[in-house]
Design an enzyme around this catalytic site. Structure first.
Site, PDB file in Angstrom:
ATOM      1  N   GLU A   1       0.841  -1.207   0.000  1.00  0.00           N
ATOM      2  CA  GLU A   1       0.000   0.000   0.000  1.00  0.00           C
ATOM      3  C   GLU A   1       0.866   1.244   0.000  1.00  0.00           C
ATOM      4  O   GLU A   1       1.826   1.340   0.779  1.00  0.00           O
ATOM      5  CB  GLU A   1      -0.890  -0.034   1.246  1.00  0.00           C
ATOM      6  CG  GLU A   1      -2.266   0.491   1.008  1.00  0.00           C
ATOM      7  CD  GLU A   1      -3.054  -0.382   0.050  1.00  0.00           C
ATOM      8  OE1 GLU A   1      -3.078  -0.060  -1.161  1.00  0.00           O
ATOM      9  OE2 GLU A   1      -3.628  -1.379   0.502  1.00  0.00           O
ATOM     10  N   HIS A   2       0.506   2.182  -0.862  1.00  0.00           N
ATOM     11  CA  HIS A   2       1.256   3.435  -1.028  1.00  0.00           C
ATOM     12  C   HIS A   2       2.702   3.157  -1.455  1.00  0.00           C
ATOM     13  O   HIS A   2       3.620   3.894  -1.101  1.00  0.00           O
ATOM     14  CB  HIS A   2       1.198   4.288   0.246  1.00  0.00           C
ATOM     15  CG  HIS A   2      -0.179   4.846   0.490  1.00  0.00           C
ATOM     16  ND1 HIS A   2      -0.637   5.974  -0.140  1.00  0.00           N
ATOM     17  CD2 HIS A   2      -1.198   4.397   1.255  1.00  0.00           C
ATOM     18  CE1 HIS A   2      -1.888   6.209   0.248  1.00  0.00           C
ATOM     19  NE2 HIS A   2      -2.251   5.266   1.087  1.00  0.00           N
TER      20      HIS A   2
ATOM     21  N   ASP B   1      -4.398   0.738  -9.473  1.00  0.00           N
ATOM     22  CA  ASP B   1      -5.832   0.451  -9.645  1.00  0.00           C
ATOM     23  C   ASP B   1      -6.162   0.199 -11.113  1.00  0.00           C
ATOM     24  O   ASP B   1      -6.848  -0.766 -11.456  1.00  0.00           O
ATOM     25  CB  ASP B   1      -6.672   1.614  -9.111  1.00  0.00           C
ATOM     26  CG  ASP B   1      -6.397   1.894  -7.648  1.00  0.00           C
ATOM     27  OD1 ASP B   1      -5.753   1.054  -6.990  1.00  0.00           O
ATOM     28  OD2 ASP B   1      -6.819   2.963  -7.160  1.00  0.00           O
TER      29      ASP B   1
HETATM   30  C1  GLA Z   1      -5.181   4.560  -4.305  1.00  0.00           C
HETATM   31  C2  GLA Z   1      -4.394   4.911  -5.558  1.00  0.00           C
HETATM   32  C3  GLA Z   1      -3.348   3.837  -5.869  1.00  0.00           C
HETATM   33  C4  GLA Z   1      -2.502   3.514  -4.658  1.00  0.00           C
HETATM   34  C5  GLA Z   1      -3.365   3.282  -3.421  1.00  0.00           C
HETATM   35  C6  GLA Z   1      -2.555   3.139  -2.172  1.00  0.00           C
HETATM   36  O1  GLA Z   1      -5.959   3.423  -4.531  1.00  0.00           O
HETATM   37  O2  GLA Z   1      -5.263   5.043  -6.666  1.00  0.00           O
HETATM   38  O3  GLA Z   1      -2.559   4.253  -6.961  1.00  0.00           O
HETATM   39  O4  GLA Z   1      -1.549   4.514  -4.419  1.00  0.00           O
HETATM   40  O5  GLA Z   1      -4.291   4.330  -3.214  1.00  0.00           O
HETATM   41  O6  GLA Z   1      -1.762   1.988  -2.227  1.00  0.00           O
END
Ligand code: GLA
Length: 390
Positions: free
Chosen positions: A32-33, A173
């Site tokens: 994540e992130h 995503d």
């Molecule tokens: C959102 C963003 C992704 C990613 C996540 C965190 O979903 O669209 O690109 O950065 O947050 O992991």
């Protein structure tokens, strides 16, 4: 579903739909992130998603309607006037895709009518916006026979977020929604875009999605702030280290150099990005080896890092994840997606899902004052065409 939408399309627009498609939502198992830090992510597409139907018009007019935003009514615009317009609300996601597609493909030279309906809960961090972007791209590709591949649509979806909407998201995503495969997660290296499909075989365990049902607020500005903090941390490290992204650092190398990062807050942001990247690689190895205990421990450690170092959880997500972690039969739990609100996931023994829901609901109601929701979903394919049922 599609039959009902086809009938509605005819009533709404007084014509038949020409093509139809489905784009899933997603969960992220771990990582994540990390996607805007050149690290690994490990997402999977889910059967909740967005359905769309579209027909070509003879003129330059565009009409769009979403069953999820009935109060917005039919949005109307012209093909040569597709600039961002706050009043168009949800419609800016499909508009943004058409805006960039049209720049590249002169054959996109007619207007269209479009009806969409999604069953991803809004604001749940399950990527309803990327789902609409990829859905629109796929519908336009089919309708105008555009010669564009999945990866280009994925990059265009990210461009819509970054440049058209103004949120500096990574590519995770759009990538999983464009490339997802049934019963598989994708381990994606966001630096090179190399990826592997990994079977989501969890033996007797299943993934439960737990929704905070909290309305998101200021998520976008906080998201952009986190990204900017990571960029400053990287610049500080680059004074001494020859690296292009935080994803290139091992935890050991980071620890030897973290004092180069001027601000204590930015040190923690970078520590999360680096440690989460290592956890993601280890989680991939653990899943391949069917070592679900280790996989679960990594989920817990990910949540803790997102809580303490990255500070993107909040009391609602913490209550869900930390309560779930204590329920018998749960191997691990963490928030998924951008954070602040939205959903958490838990890896739970299939005989303990009811207990998980009961115990988490009780604790959440006591602390937060309203109920969470739970979903059990299968891992599904990426965006695809559907046959229209007349
Ligand atoms: C959102 C963003 C992704 C990613 C996540 C965190 O979903 O669209 O690109 O950065 O947050 O992991």
């Amino acid at each position: 579903m599609l039959q009902r939408l086809t009938a509605q399309f005819k009533t709404l627009f007084n014509t038949q739909p020409d093509v139809s498609a489905f784009a899933p939502g997603r969960i992220n198992l771990i990582g994540e992130h990390t996607d805007y830090n050149g690290g690994y992510v490990f997402p999977a597409a889910i059967e909740l998603g967005t359905y769309g139907l579209v027909s070509k018009r003879d003129d330059q007019h565009i009409r769009m309607y979403s069953n999820n935003f009935e109060q917005q009514g039919v949005l109307e615009m012209e093909l040569d006037a597709l600039d961002y317009d706050a009043q168009h609300d949800w419609g800016n996601y499909p508009k943004g895709m058409v805006y960039y597609l049209k720049q590249q493909f002169p054959e996109l030279d007619h207007g269209f009518d479009m009806l969409i309906e999604g069953n991803i809960p809004n604001g749940a961090s399950l990527s309803s916006s990327a789902s609409i972007e990829l859905l629109t791209g796929w519908l336009m590709k089919s309708l105008f026979e555009l010669d564009i591949d999945r990866l280009s649509l994925i990059k265009m979806g990210q461009r819509v977020e970054n440049q058209y909407i103004g949120v500096n998201t990574g590519i995770m995503d759009q990538f999983i929604i464009g490339m997802g495969k049934q019963d598989h997660a994708i381990l994606l290296d966001t630096a090179s875009l190399n990826y592997h499909y990994v079977p989501t075989e969890f033996g007797d365990y299943v993934i439960s999605i737990m929704n905070t049902n909290k309305r998101r607020s200021l998520t976008e500005s906080k998201y952009n702030e986190r990204r900017a903090q990571c960029e400053v941390a990287l610049e500080d490290l680059q004074q001494q280290l020859n690296i292009q992204s935080l994803g290139e650092l091992s935890v050991a190398l980071f620890e030897q150099n973290e004092q180069l990062i001027q601000s204590e807050v930015n040190q923690r942001r970078a520590r999360h990005a680096v440690s989460e990247n290592e956890r993601t690689k280890r989680a991939y190895e653990a899943l391949k080896a069917h070592d679900f205990d280790t996989f679960g421990e990594l989920l817990n450690a990910s949540h803790q890092s997102l809580k303490e170092d990255y500070e993107v959880t909040g009391i609602e997500l913490d209550t869900l994840a930390e309560t779930a972690q204590q329920v018998p039969g749960v191997l691990g739990a963490r928030m998924t997606g951008a954070g602040f609100a939205g959903c958490a996931i838990a890896l739970v023994h299939k005989d303990h899902t009811a207990q998980l829901e009961k115990e988490v609901t009780e604790a959440y109601q006591n602390k937060i004052g309203y109920s969470p929701s739970f979903y059990h979903v299968t891992i599904s394919d990426g965006v695809k065409s559907l046959d229209i049922e007349q």
